[in-house]
Design an enzyme around this catalytic site. Structure first.
Site, short mmCIF file in Angstrom:
data_model
loop_
_atom_site.label_atom_id
_atom_site.label_comp_id
_atom_site.label_asym_id
_atom_site.label_seq_id
_atom_site.Cartn_x
_atom_site.Cartn_y
_atom_site.Cartn_z
N ARG A 80 22.39 16.51 91.59
CA ARG A 80 22.32 15.99 92.96
C ARG A 80 21.84 17.08 93.92
O ARG A 80 21.10 16.80 94.87
CB ARG A 80 23.69 15.45 93.38
CG ARG A 80 23.63 14.64 94.65
CD ARG A 80 24.90 13.88 94.88
NE ARG A 80 26.04 14.76 95.09
CZ ARG A 80 27.31 14.34 95.18
NH1 ARG A 80 27.59 13.06 95.05
NH2 ARG A 80 28.29 15.19 95.38
N LYS A 183 22.61 15.28 100.06
CA LYS A 183 23.82 15.88 100.62
C LYS A 183 23.45 17.07 101.48
O LYS A 183 23.53 18.22 101.04
CB LYS A 183 24.76 16.28 99.49
CG LYS A 183 26.22 16.25 99.88
CD LYS A 183 27.13 16.31 98.66
CE LYS A 183 28.58 16.36 99.06
NZ LYS A 183 29.13 15.06 99.50
N GLU A 219 28.25 3.11 104.10
CA GLU A 219 29.36 3.85 103.51
C GLU A 219 30.29 4.36 104.60
O GLU A 219 30.08 4.12 105.78
CB GLU A 219 28.87 4.97 102.60
CG GLU A 219 28.05 6.04 103.29
CD GLU A 219 27.73 7.21 102.36
OE1 GLU A 219 28.61 7.62 101.58
OE2 GLU A 219 26.60 7.72 102.43
C1 LIG Z 1 29.71 13.90 99.08
C2 LIG Z 1 29.57 12.57 99.69
C3 LIG Z 1 30.18 11.42 99.13
C4 LIG Z 1 31.10 11.48 97.94
O1 LIG Z 1 30.46 11.92 96.77
P1 LIG Z 1 31.33 12.42 95.55
O2 LIG Z 1 30.31 12.95 94.59
O3 LIG Z 1 32.05 11.27 95.00
O4 LIG Z 1 32.25 13.47 96.06
C5 LIG Z 1 29.96 10.20 99.74
N1 LIG Z 1 29.20 10.09 100.86
C6 LIG Z 1 28.63 11.16 101.42
C7 LIG Z 1 27.81 10.98 102.64
C8 LIG Z 1 28.78 12.43 100.86
O5 LIG Z 1 28.20 13.48 101.44
#
Ligand SMILES: *Cc1c(COP(=O)(O)O)cnc(C)c1O
Length: 339
Positions: A80, A183, A219
């Protein structure tokens, strides 16, 4: 050696002994370096400071009953981070180098891995930054990848309790074709005002709708959304949400429990048909949702009236935690034991 009160850790920063760093210069990644300083010295013109050329990851290390340290799906975090790099034009760090850095920083800070009984974990935070003396808007020529770790308490201090979330139509987190799927720090800066407003109004988080039509669920700030209807696990498909590794894992678990997994657009109206709803991410695994209030439309969707999470959310939560702590067989090969 100072005493750490494992049972009273928060989700905050505690200084640990070491962090690891790796610089990208002249078109290649250098050697992994170890530092005991928790500050970095970078040029004031660095692209990460001015133009948000920065990405991060978050994962956890758990100590099992057998005393062994286990890291959960770090290859997924590595991949990722590569996707984030492609998205904001940073160099990709090879998966093996990412994993080597995690192993090294965890080993060096072994004494900070909380004991099994505490329910706490060691949080691992990789970051990548664009460096260099630069004013023009273009990708940097040099980068820093680093990882620090810090012990964090169980997310639910008072147990696994549902909380209320708000839909605030006056805010968007990410544009449909923007950076929502990677991210990067910029997405978080963009979410701070809405998050603050939700907290002021007594909500634990914001549930974002798609920015274009304001019709579909996206989300919950830093966590993905899922709903349970009958035997189905339903989670949004969208071009502006971050692919959560926790959500991916829960989908696999739901399927293995004989549930149907639906990953598709989820209209807000559908919330009324869900028996359970939750937010999922590394920090909490699952944060059950008690109620969602669409404040501008004066609508409310209630999932829990007794202050308890639904049975399926609880089952999924327990199963994933059991795999992470090594209490149950790791049938999907998600866990690596660090030694
Ligand atoms: C990090 C993140 C998540 C959660 O991802 P995980 O890999 O399950 O920790 C969800 N939404 C956003 C916007 C994120 O930055």
């Amino acid at each position: 050696m100072e005493h750490i009160d494992w049972s009273n850790l928060s989700f905050g920063y505690m200084k640990t002994d070491y962090n690891v760093r790796c610089y990208y210069r002249d078109g290649k990644w250098g050697e992994l370096e170890v530092s005991s300083s928790d500050t970095i010295n970078i040029h004031m013109g660095a692209t990460c400071l001015h133009y948000g050329q920065e990405s991060f990851e978050g994962l956890k290390v758990f100590k099992g009953q057998d005393g062994k340290a286990r890291v959960f799906r770090m290859d997924e975090n590595a991949k990722r981070m590569q996707a984030s790099s492609r998205g904001i034009r940073m160099p990709e760090l090879p998966v093996e180098q990412f994993e080597e850095a995690v192993r090294k920083v965890v080993k060096l800070n072994e004494r900070f891995i909380p004991p099994y009984e505490s329910g706490a974990a060691l949080y691992v935070r990789p970051i990548m930054l664009g460096l260099g003396a630069q004013v023009g808007v273009s990708p940097a020529k040099e980068y820093l990848f680093m990882i620090f770790v810090t012990p964090v308490g169980p997310y639910f201090k008072e147990g696994f309790k549902p909380t209320a979330m708000a839909i605030l139509r006056g805010y968007d987190r990410a544009a449909p074709l923007g950076t929502g799927t990677i991210k990067v720090g910029g997405n978080y800066a963009a979410s701070l005002a809405a998050g603050e407003k939700a907290h002021e109004l007594g909500y634990s988080a914001v549930l974002y709708l798609d920015a274009k039509e304001k019709k579909y669920i996206d989300e919950c700030g830093p966590a993905n959304f899922f709903g349970i209807r009958g035997n189905s696990y339903i989670t949004p498909l969208s071009s502006s949400i971050l692919p959560s590794i926790t959500n991916k894992s829960l989908m696999t678990l739901a399927e293995s429990m004989g549930m149907t997994v639906e990953r598709r657009q989820v209209a807000e109206d559908e919330l009324a048909t869900f028996q359970e709803a939750g937010a999922c991410g590394t920090a909490a695994v699952i944060s059950p949702i008690q109620r969602i209030d669409d404040l501008d439309e004066n609508k409310s969707y209630v999932f829990s009236t007794d202050g308890k999470p639904g049975p399926i959310s609880e089952k999924l939560y327990n199963k994933l935690r059991a795999i992470q702590y090594g209490d149950e067989a790791d049938e999907f090969n998600w866990v690596k034991i660090l030694d």
